[in-house]
Scaffold this motif. Structure first.
Motif, PDB file in Angstrom:
ATOM      1  N   UNK A   8      19.202 -47.983  18.709  1.00  0.00           N
ATOM      2  CA  UNK A   8      18.097 -48.788  18.187  1.00  0.00           C
ATOM      3  C   UNK A   8      18.106 -48.798  16.664  1.00  0.00           C
TER       4      UNK A   8
ATOM      5  N   UNK B 249       6.334 -50.470  10.486  1.00  0.00           N
ATOM      6  CA  UNK B 249       7.658 -50.220  11.046  1.00  0.00           C
ATOM      7  C   UNK B 249       7.769 -50.808  12.448  1.00  0.00           C
TER       8      UNK B 249
ATOM      9  N   UNK C 245      14.777 -47.799  31.131  1.00  0.00           N
ATOM     10  CA  UNK C 245      13.426 -48.254  31.484  1.00  0.00           C
ATOM     11  C   UNK C 245      13.485 -49.383  32.488  1.00  0.00           C
TER      12      UNK C 245
ATOM     13  N   UNK D 250      15.799 -42.441  20.602  1.00  0.00           N
ATOM     14  CA  UNK D 250      14.951 -43.439  21.269  1.00  0.00           C
ATOM     15  C   UNK D 250      14.798 -43.066  22.720  1.00  0.00           C
ATOM     16  N   UNK D 251      13.628 -42.631  23.092  1.00  0.00           N
ATOM     17  CA  UNK D 251      13.297 -42.397  24.498  1.00  0.00           C
ATOM     18  C   UNK D 251      14.331 -41.621  25.269  1.00  0.00           C
ATOM     19  N   UNK D 252      14.786 -42.203  26.367  1.00  0.00           N
ATOM     20  CA  UNK D 252      15.553 -41.396  27.309  1.00  0.00           C
ATOM     21  C   UNK D 252      16.960 -41.943  27.518  1.00  0.00           C
TER      22      UNK D 252
ATOM     23  N   UNK E 147      20.875 -40.110  23.632  1.00  0.00           N
ATOM     24  CA  UNK E 147      19.865 -39.205  23.076  1.00  0.00           C
ATOM     25  C   UNK E 147      19.952 -37.836  23.729  1.00  0.00           C
TER      26      UNK E 147
ATOM     27  N   UNK F   1      11.532 -42.380  17.970  1.00  0.00           N
ATOM     28  CA  UNK F   1      11.103 -43.418  17.017  1.00  0.00           C
ATOM     29  C   UNK F   1      10.199 -44.458  17.666  1.00  0.00           C
ATOM     30  N   UNK F   2      10.196 -44.513  19.020  1.00  0.00           N
ATOM     31  CA  UNK F   2       9.236 -45.403  19.683  1.00  0.00           C
ATOM     32  C   UNK F   2       7.822 -44.962  19.369  1.00  0.00           C
TER      33      UNK F   2
ATOM     34  N   UNK G 235       7.521 -44.711  14.651  1.00  0.00           N
ATOM     35  CA  UNK G 235       8.471 -45.506  13.866  1.00  0.00           C
ATOM     36  C   UNK G 235       8.307 -45.267  12.349  1.00  0.00           C
ATOM     37  N   UNK G 236       7.080 -45.004  11.921  1.00  0.00           N
ATOM     38  CA  UNK G 236       6.842 -44.867  10.480  1.00  0.00           C
ATOM     39  C   UNK G 236       7.566 -43.638   9.908  1.00  0.00           C
TER      40      UNK G 236
ATOM     41  N   UNK H  53      10.369 -42.530  10.820  1.00  0.00           N
ATOM     42  CA  UNK H  53      11.772 -42.894  10.641  1.00  0.00           C
ATOM     43  C   UNK H  53      11.955 -43.676   9.334  1.00  0.00           C
ATOM     44  N   UNK H  54      11.020 -44.585   9.060  1.00  0.00           N
ATOM     45  CA  UNK H  54      11.094 -45.366   7.831  1.00  0.00           C
ATOM     46  C   UNK H  54      11.016 -44.419   6.625  1.00  0.00           C
TER      47      UNK H  54
ATOM     48  N   UNK I  24      15.621 -43.688   7.892  1.00  0.00           N
ATOM     49  CA  UNK I  24      16.481 -43.800   9.064  1.00  0.00           C
ATOM     50  C   UNK I  24      16.656 -45.283   9.367  1.00  0.00           C
ATOM     51  N   UNK I  25      17.877 -45.708   9.578  1.00  0.00           N
ATOM     52  CA  UNK I  25      18.126 -47.111   9.882  1.00  0.00           C
ATOM     53  C   UNK I  25      18.404 -47.305  11.356  1.00  0.00           C
ATOM     54  N   UNK I  26      19.283 -46.412  11.888  1.00  0.00           N
ATOM     55  CA  UNK I  26      19.652 -46.535  13.305  1.00  0.00           C
ATOM     56  C   UNK I  26      19.551 -45.156  13.958  1.00  0.00           C
ATOM     57  N   UNK I  27      19.369 -45.138  15.244  1.00  0.00           N
ATOM     58  CA  UNK I  27      19.287 -43.863  15.953  1.00  0.00           C
ATOM     59  C   UNK I  27      20.346 -43.842  17.063  1.00  0.00           C
ATOM     60  N   UNK I  28      20.833 -42.684  17.523  1.00  0.00           N
ATOM     61  CA  UNK I  28      20.388 -41.350  17.078  1.00  0.00           C
ATOM     62  C   UNK I  28      20.899 -40.974  15.693  1.00  0.00           C
TER      63      UNK I  28
END
Lengths: 586, 117
Positions: A34, A43, A55, B36-38, B42, B68-69, B72-73, B75-76, B80-84
């Motif tokens: 992501x 954001x 999901x 990001x989540x599951x 990750x 980041x879900x 998100x803030x 991460x900003x 952070x631009x991309x995850x993981x």
């Protein structure tokens, strides 16, 4: 700026550059899930397919219907489960009004739920039409989704069919349990009620027996018939009572150290008349060494006698029955080792009573069990019936006449009594060739313990006593009175509580036999009052009741009774008490 | 090379050796893993890093996992631009590792737990 500081700064810049290159490489090679992007209102996360997939799979594959509806109730998305329920492919459901799947009468409920769901959340039960048009009960859960994804409502559809089924089954199960409880109660009461008249009949019969010398042959024959049938009737009633005791868990074992051979011979004696009547041959094999058990002798004798009776009943006349007792050792692995001395029966083995020594090879960890095998050459048991033979009221459809009919509780008793002793019973059979029942019971492992055989006292004739017999059943009272008179005692009778009190004061008896269930003043109350009267302090009181549990005996002791007899009490038990009274008085 | 080679250091030799060993035995590590989540990526990243920390940094590390879900803030703020992405906040210098974090060699290098050849 110092030289060192310049170096540090260059180093840091180099690191940032490396990071930037790495990030681009990772994105290019698809190694990220992501991106986080700063937008004007904050954001925001943009996910790639790899991140969404779990999901999507969760929702798509879950075993509940999951949908998104527009505010008007039109389907925007449906997962596989709901599509399967209504029998249409998911993509065909898009744009379809959810109301299409709801019967007319349920529409108002749906409207209310939808409206409440739009406002926040709602839940309710409803029916939907499935693929075949059948109404399926479902539970609906609505919840409003966040507005950034456009106005929509999430809907979960839970099929309640299985749950309803379980509820129904549970309901039926409860009803069955209740019916079973009532049946047990009924059986307990029935056997109890059937028992009461047996006592006076038995007493009257014994009275007739006193006239033995003066009977005509017809009278004698008639008396013999009554005697035999009374015995049969008593056994049936006893069995019935026993079953109700066992099913309600009210059996008390009076366990003591006993030898299995005594049990077996006792049982054989009990069944001998039946064996003779049907001209069966019994092949009995009991080890010469004593095998000790910690068991209730009477109950165990019942087990063996029931197995023999069963064999005798289901074997054609002049059949053969084998009763073999041996030791088997159970290894910790569960494997059985058979004592080598045990006789291996074959169909042509001669009829005899044999005994054999016990030698066996087993590990020191093995547990000894006594094994009682009863085999017959009878009709056998059909394979379908075999697993049910130990169930109550199960009987084979007999080709034989029903002259030896029973209630179908003998084997059920065998199983329950065996299990109460920590043992196990198994049945083997080949239809038309006979059956074999195998009872295994734990043996007392300590072979050094010496057994003391119970001493049976002989009863000397008693001195004449004054006895007051109180029973509201006039026949019971009178028959006891007649029998006691015949043995040389003085007897009076009374039939209710107050009359019993009066008679006790007037007559001042040595012994009072008191029924508990008396009208007006029950036996306990009479006993308590008598115990408070100094003039009657030496009276010996005998409770006569249908209840023989330890708790019942305790209650009668507390009321002041010296003895407790369970109905139908036989005259011998009463005679024995009178003898001890005489002995104490002299 | 770095400011760790400070001439005022009472024992320059010791500092030099410490530098050559890649890391000091008492350095405290503060790490943050952004996911990001599951997703499988990750969970794999978390498992690798957790195992590595237990192996090499037992008792002297903090590892925080941020979805980041949910935030998100954060991460900003952390650029952070991309995850993981794994961020090493301490010891300095700050480092970010993006992408495949199931590669043990790569993570070791990124955390300065192994000298570059």
């Amino acid at each position: 700026m110092t030289h060192t500081n310049q170096l540090t700064e260059i180093d840091a810049l180099r690191l940032r550059l490396e990071e930037a290159e790495e990030t681009i490489r990772a994105i290019r090679s698809g190694a990220v899930d992501a991106f986080v992007v700063e937008e004007s209102h904050g954001a925001r996360v943009y996910t790639l397919e790899t991140a969404d997939r779990p999901y999507r799979l969760l929702v798509e594959e879950m075993q509940q219907g999951a949908l998104t509806l527009s505010n008007k109730g039109t389907i925007a998305y449906s997962n596989r489960c709901f599509a399967g329920l209504v029998g249409q492919p998911s993509e065909r459901l898009v744009g379809v009004d959810f109301r299409n799947f709801i019967p007319l009468d349920a529409q108002p409920i749906f409207e209310t739920l939808l409206q409440q769901g739009r406002a926040g959340a709602s839940q309710g039960e409803i029916h939907v039409h499935d693929a075949a048009g059948t109404l399926v009960p479902v539970f609906l859960t609505f919840n409003a989704l966040p507005p950034d994804s456009g106005p929509a409502i999430g809907l979960l559809v839970t099929d309640l069919t299985t749950q309803r089924y379980h509820e129904k089954v549970n309901g039926l199960l409860e009803a069955l349990k209740e019916a079973d409880r009532r049946k047990n109660e009924f059986l307990a009461m029935l056997s109890h009620e059937l028992r009461s008249p047996l006592a006076p009949i038995s007493n009257a019969l014994q009275l007739l027996g006193l006239l033995k010398g003066n009977e005509t042959p017809i009278q004698q024959q008639a008396r013999n018939i009554i005697e035999r049938q009374l015995g049969h009737l008593r056994r049936l009633v006893d069995d019935l009572l026993e079953v109700s005791r066992i099913t309600t868990g009210r059996v008390q074992l009076h366990r003591e150290r006993i030898s299995i051979s005594g049990i077996v011979y006792g049982a054989v004696e009990t069944v001998r008349p039946l064996l003779e009547e049907r001209h069966h041959e019994l092949d009995l094999s009991v080890p010469s060494e004593p095998i000790w058990l910690y068991a209730d002798a009477g109950r165990l004798e019942q087990v063996v006698a029931n197995l023999l009776t069963n064999a005798a009943k289901y074997t054609e006349e002049k059949g053969r029955i084998w009763l073999t007792v041996g030791i088997e050792w159970q290894e910790p692995s569960g494997e059985w080792r058979v004592a080598s001395g045990e006789k291996n029966h074959t169909l042509d083995s001669s009829s005899c009573i044999s005994s054999s020594p016990l030698t066996t090879h087993h590990s020191p960890l093995a547990t000894p069990f006594v094994v009682i095998r009863v085999r017959d050459t009878g009709v056998g048991i059909a394979p379908a019936l075999l697993p049910l033979v130990f169930d109550l009221f199960t009987q084979a459809e007999r080709t034989l006449d029903r002259s030896q009919g029973g209630l179908g509780i003998g084997l059920a008793l065998v199983q329950r009594l065996t299990e109460l002793h920590g043992g196990k019973v198994e049945a083997y059979s080949v239809l038309g060739q006979g059956s074999e029942f195998v009872v295994r019971l734990p043996v007392i492992p300590d072979e050094n313990l010496l057994a003391l055989p119970p001493i049976i006292a002989t009863i000397p004739p008693s001195r004449s006593l004054r006895v007051l017999v109180v029973d509201d059943n006039i026949d019971t009272a009178q028959s006891f009175a007649l029998l006691l008179k015949a043995s040389g005692h003085e007897v009076r009778t009374a039939h209710d509580g107050p009359a019993a009190m009066q008679a006790a004061l007037d007559y001042q008896p040595d012994v009072m036999v008191l029924d508990i269930g008396l009208p007006m003043l029950n036996g306990f109350e009479v006993a308590k009052q008598i115990r408070q009267l100094p003039v009657l302090k030496n009276i010996v009181m005998v409770a006569l009741t249908g209840y023989g549990q330890e708790a019942d005996r305790q209650v009668s002791r507390q009321a002041g009774f010296d003895h407790h007899l369970v109905k139908p009490a036989c005259i011998e038990q009463l005679q024995q008490i009178l003898t001890t009274v005489t002995a104490q008085q002299t | 090379m770095t400011d760790e080679l400070n001439p005022t250091d009472s024992s320059t030799t010791a500092a030099f050796e410490k530098l050559m060993a890649g890391t000091a035995a008492d350095d405290r590590y503060v790490l943050r893993l952004y996911i990001t989540g599951m997703t499988p990526r990750s969970t794999e990243a978390f498992a690798t890093i957790k195992a590595l920390c237990e192996q090499r940094l037992q008792g002297r590390y903090e590892l925080e996992v941020i979805d980041i879900y949910q935030h998100p803030q954060l991460a900003i703020d952390e650029q952070i631009i991309a995850v993981p992405t794994l961020v090493k906040l301490l010891p300095a210098p700050l480092r970010r590792l993006v992408g495949d974090l199931s590669n043990v060699e790569r993570v070791l290098l990124g955390l300065d737990l192994r000298r570059k050849s």
